[in-house]
Design a protein around this motif. Sequence first.
Motif, mmCIF file in Angstrom:
data_model
loop_
_atom_site.group_PDB
_atom_site.id
_atom_site.type_symbol
_atom_site.label_atom_id
_atom_site.label_comp_id
_atom_site.label_asym_id
_atom_site.label_seq_id
_atom_site.Cartn_x
_atom_site.Cartn_y
_atom_site.Cartn_z
ATOM 1 N N UNK A 11 40.855 51.072 46.675
ATOM 2 C CA UNK A 11 41.402 50.122 47.640
ATOM 3 C C UNK A 11 41.514 48.726 47.039
ATOM 4 N N UNK A 12 40.544 48.354 46.204
ATOM 5 C CA UNK A 12 40.613 47.036 45.582
ATOM 6 C C UNK A 12 41.825 46.936 44.655
ATOM 7 N N UNK A 13 42.105 47.991 43.899
ATOM 8 C CA UNK A 13 43.245 47.967 42.988
ATOM 9 C C UNK A 13 44.564 47.817 43.744
ATOM 10 N N UNK A 14 44.596 48.250 44.987
ATOM 11 C CA UNK A 14 45.815 48.111 45.790
ATOM 12 C C UNK A 14 45.885 46.743 46.465
ATOM 13 N N UNK A 15 44.735 46.197 46.886
ATOM 14 C CA UNK A 15 44.716 44.958 47.648
ATOM 15 C C UNK A 15 44.775 43.731 46.738
ATOM 16 N N UNK A 16 44.157 43.790 45.566
ATOM 17 C CA UNK A 16 44.042 42.591 44.744
ATOM 18 C C UNK A 16 45.389 42.005 44.324
ATOM 19 N N UNK A 17 46.368 42.802 43.852
ATOM 20 C CA UNK A 17 47.684 42.193 43.559
ATOM 21 C C UNK A 17 48.296 41.502 44.770
ATOM 22 N N UNK A 18 48.042 42.047 45.957
ATOM 23 C CA UNK A 18 48.528 41.408 47.177
ATOM 24 C C UNK A 18 47.837 40.068 47.392
ATOM 25 N N UNK A 19 46.555 39.992 47.046
ATOM 26 C CA UNK A 19 45.838 38.726 47.179
ATOM 27 C C UNK A 19 46.419 37.664 46.259
ATOM 28 N N UNK A 20 46.741 38.053 45.021
ATOM 29 C CA UNK A 20 47.348 37.109 44.083
ATOM 30 C C UNK A 20 48.682 36.602 44.603
ATOM 31 N N UNK A 21 49.498 37.505 45.126
ATOM 32 C CA UNK A 21 50.809 37.136 45.654
ATOM 33 C C UNK A 21 50.663 36.226 46.870
ATOM 34 N N UNK B 135 38.928 37.821 44.354
ATOM 35 C CA UNK B 135 39.157 37.473 42.958
ATOM 36 C C UNK B 135 38.920 38.702 42.090
ATOM 37 N N UNK B 136 39.317 38.588 40.826
ATOM 38 C CA UNK B 136 39.179 39.710 39.900
ATOM 39 C C UNK B 136 37.707 40.028 39.631
ATOM 40 N N UNK B 137 36.820 39.062 39.874
ATOM 41 C CA UNK B 137 35.389 39.297 39.611
ATOM 42 C C UNK B 137 34.831 40.380 40.523
ATOM 43 N N UNK B 138 35.346 40.431 41.773
ATOM 44 C CA UNK B 138 34.889 41.483 42.677
ATOM 45 C C UNK B 138 35.276 42.859 42.130
ATOM 46 N N UNK B 139 36.493 42.975 41.636
ATOM 47 C CA UNK B 139 36.925 44.244 41.054
ATOM 48 C C UNK B 139 36.115 44.612 39.831
ATOM 49 N N UNK B 140 35.790 43.617 38.997
ATOM 50 C CA UNK B 140 34.975 43.881 37.815
ATOM 51 C C UNK B 140 33.587 44.373 38.209
ATOM 52 N N UNK B 141 33.023 43.774 39.259
ATOM 53 C CA UNK B 141 31.710 44.225 39.734
ATOM 54 C C UNK B 141 31.783 45.646 40.285
ATOM 55 N N UNK B 142 32.865 45.969 40.987
ATOM 56 C CA UNK B 142 33.021 47.322 41.511
ATOM 57 C C UNK B 142 33.131 48.345 40.390
ATOM 58 N N UNK B 143 33.932 48.032 39.372
ATOM 59 C CA UNK B 143 34.090 48.960 38.246
ATOM 60 C C UNK B 143 32.766 49.130 37.515
#
Length: 276
Positions: free
Chosen positions: A256-266, A23-31
Amino acid sequence: MTARAFVLDKERFSPWRPLSHVTWRYGLCLVAAFLVSLASALAQSPVPGRASALETLIIWLPFILKGFALNLLMSFLAMGLATITGVALGLMQISLLWPVRVPSRFVTHLLRNSPWLVILFAIMFMLPAELRLPGGFRILLPDWAKATVAFALPVMGNISEIVRGAVYSIPTGQWESSEGLGFTRSQTLRWIILPQCVRRAIPPWMNWYALLTLSTPMASIFSIHEAVSNAQAGMEAAGARPDLLFPFYLFLLCLFFAYIYPMALWTRRLERKYAL
């Protein structure tokens, strides 16, 4: 909860679908962690004439992104190779001839249940640095190409199982109806069964591509110049400073998250669209 909602909820939280949990929350925590690490590095006592952690990261950013491009190249090539060979292996698993079916099942289970790192070491040491062809032709095999083959093998076994499962998930009545209409087994498989399998195979196929991409940093063990290896080289060139560890590695996680997350949404969208 309706039956359809239960199926969707079960598929969403299925443990063999890792992208469903992203989810986007993981990316927010990473940033946030990346920014905190930069602030911590900047708060340390500055050394005269030495670049800060942020300045060092900016200097080495093109070099790291160049390595990340190699990660993506290896993932594309490995997934293409795994898809072609995995589909063929999966079709061999459903063959009516046991000399074809039994060895293909053995290879599938062997590749699926072997550690990726062990396969990587085996391929890196078994494949030669160059292939000599008749007529004096030579084909060089760089380390990144050998690593690409190694990453393709375990995914090939899983693609094979995806194909086998997708074919067996088609109702048997369609086979019987096709036989009644005079179709041969190969014609039924080619024109009726496999087109229906594509929709069912796309979400797990995307999951395995994501796992493959996330596994490519293992190539840094053999000094292949991908993102992690280049980041380590940048930190060593900057003096192996401890304040660079968190900013550099957290930046890699964000990348890596920025590349994988759109794939997760799709993938989640396709799972809901093709849910039975």
